[in-house]
Design a protein around this motif. Sequence first.
Motif, mmCIF file in Angstrom:
data_model
loop_
_atom_site.group_PDB
_atom_site.id
_atom_site.type_symbol
_atom_site.label_atom_id
_atom_site.label_comp_id
_atom_site.label_asym_id
_atom_site.label_seq_id
_atom_site.Cartn_x
_atom_site.Cartn_y
_atom_site.Cartn_z
ATOM 1 N N PHE A 90 -0.584 7.471 -3.181
ATOM 2 C CA PHE A 90 -1.260 6.295 -3.715
ATOM 3 C C PHE A 90 -2.748 6.570 -3.903
ATOM 4 O O PHE A 90 -3.415 7.047 -2.984
ATOM 5 N N GLY A 105 -2.939 1.774 -6.322
ATOM 6 C CA GLY A 105 -2.153 2.005 -7.514
ATOM 7 C C GLY A 105 -0.677 1.834 -7.211
ATOM 8 O O GLY A 105 -0.292 1.596 -6.062
ATOM 9 N N TYR B 33 -5.644 -5.876 8.980
ATOM 10 C CA TYR B 33 -5.184 -6.207 7.629
ATOM 11 C C TYR B 33 -3.672 -6.365 7.631
ATOM 12 O O TYR B 33 -2.962 -5.629 8.309
ATOM 13 N N TYR B 35 -0.681 -6.210 4.662
ATOM 14 C CA TYR B 35 -0.361 -5.876 3.281
ATOM 15 C C TYR B 35 1.111 -6.180 3.021
ATOM 16 O O TYR B 35 1.951 -6.066 3.905
ATOM 17 N N GLN B 37 4.126 -4.734 0.524
ATOM 18 C CA GLN B 37 4.481 -3.651 -0.384
ATOM 19 C C GLN B 37 5.882 -3.909 -0.937
ATOM 20 O O GLN B 37 6.886 -3.678 -0.252
ATOM 21 N N GLY B 42 2.453 -0.454 -5.115
ATOM 22 C CA GLY B 42 1.530 -0.135 -4.039
ATOM 23 C C GLY B 42 1.302 -1.344 -3.161
ATOM 24 O O GLY B 42 1.565 -2.478 -3.558
ATOM 25 N N PRO B 43 0.821 -1.120 -1.951
ATOM 26 C CA PRO B 43 0.536 -2.248 -1.053
ATOM 27 C C PRO B 43 -0.498 -3.201 -1.650
ATOM 28 O O PRO B 43 -1.427 -2.770 -2.322
ATOM 29 N N LEU B 45 -3.084 -6.344 -0.475
ATOM 30 C CA LEU B 45 -3.683 -7.007 0.677
ATOM 31 C C LEU B 45 -3.347 -8.492 0.683
ATOM 32 O O LEU B 45 -3.549 -9.190 -0.313
ATOM 33 N N GLN B 48 -7.212 -10.373 5.651
ATOM 34 C CA GLN B 48 -8.051 -9.473 6.431
ATOM 35 C C GLN B 48 -8.764 -10.286 7.510
ATOM 36 O O GLN B 48 -9.369 -11.315 7.219
ATOM 37 N N LEU B 91 3.042 -4.332 5.893
ATOM 38 C CA LEU B 91 2.266 -3.310 6.590
ATOM 39 C C LEU B 91 1.080 -3.944 7.289
ATOM 40 O O LEU B 91 0.394 -4.788 6.718
#
Lengths: 114, 115
Positions: A90, A105, B33, B35, B37, B42-43, B45, B48, B91
């Motif tokens: 990534f 990404g 954080y 996340y 996914q 991609g992860p 957010l 936070q 995550l």
Amino acid sequence: AQSVTQLDSHVSVSEGTPVLLRCNYSSSYSPSLFWYVQHPNKGLQLLLKYTSAATLVKGINGFEAEFKKSETSFHLTKPSAHMSDAAEYFCVVSRRDVNNDMRFGAGTRLTVKP
Amino acid sequence: EAGVAQSPRYKIIEKRQSVAFWCNPISGHATLYWYQQILGQGPKLLIQFQNNGVVDDSQLPKDRFSAERLKGVDSTLKIQPAKLEDSAVYLCASSLDRTDSYEQYFGPGTRLTVT
């Protein structure tokens, strides 16, 4: 606002040949750029990061990346692929020195053939 | 040094049910954080924390998602009620402080399947 585009969803190389994973970024601010690797059933691991010092950044496991502002790119390379490099990679951008608001990404899956 | 711990590792629930995830960050890390996914992406957010205060929750669907970090250490993320599109890996990550000068360390994630 910032974002990254990983130009290849899947890259396949033979063991011992070079690896190139491409990433273009967009940022309204001075960016920090990262590459993370994700092995199956394991957490994300930082490979390398660029935060404003040298434009050629060396990371772990022989990977490196070059920040090219004129091309808005941050491609990841390795001279010789190893079987253990097979994973998801990534590219990530964040706004430097501000809240660590990382934008990932979509990822590039690297396959290494024997 | 112990890493970021998450539990459970896997969870399967039916839509409209509730679910909670737990995260224990690396000791001494002020920033935590969460996340999301989704498969093939991609992860992203969600929220936070800096110690026990929220720094950024702009991408958290607040009608169904909630998170807290009592005492500035462990954190829980809750979904109530769950939808099919919530199927994802969640995550947790932590860092010493909130700027990108500090590396984020990721846990192994919780894989949620909503049926």
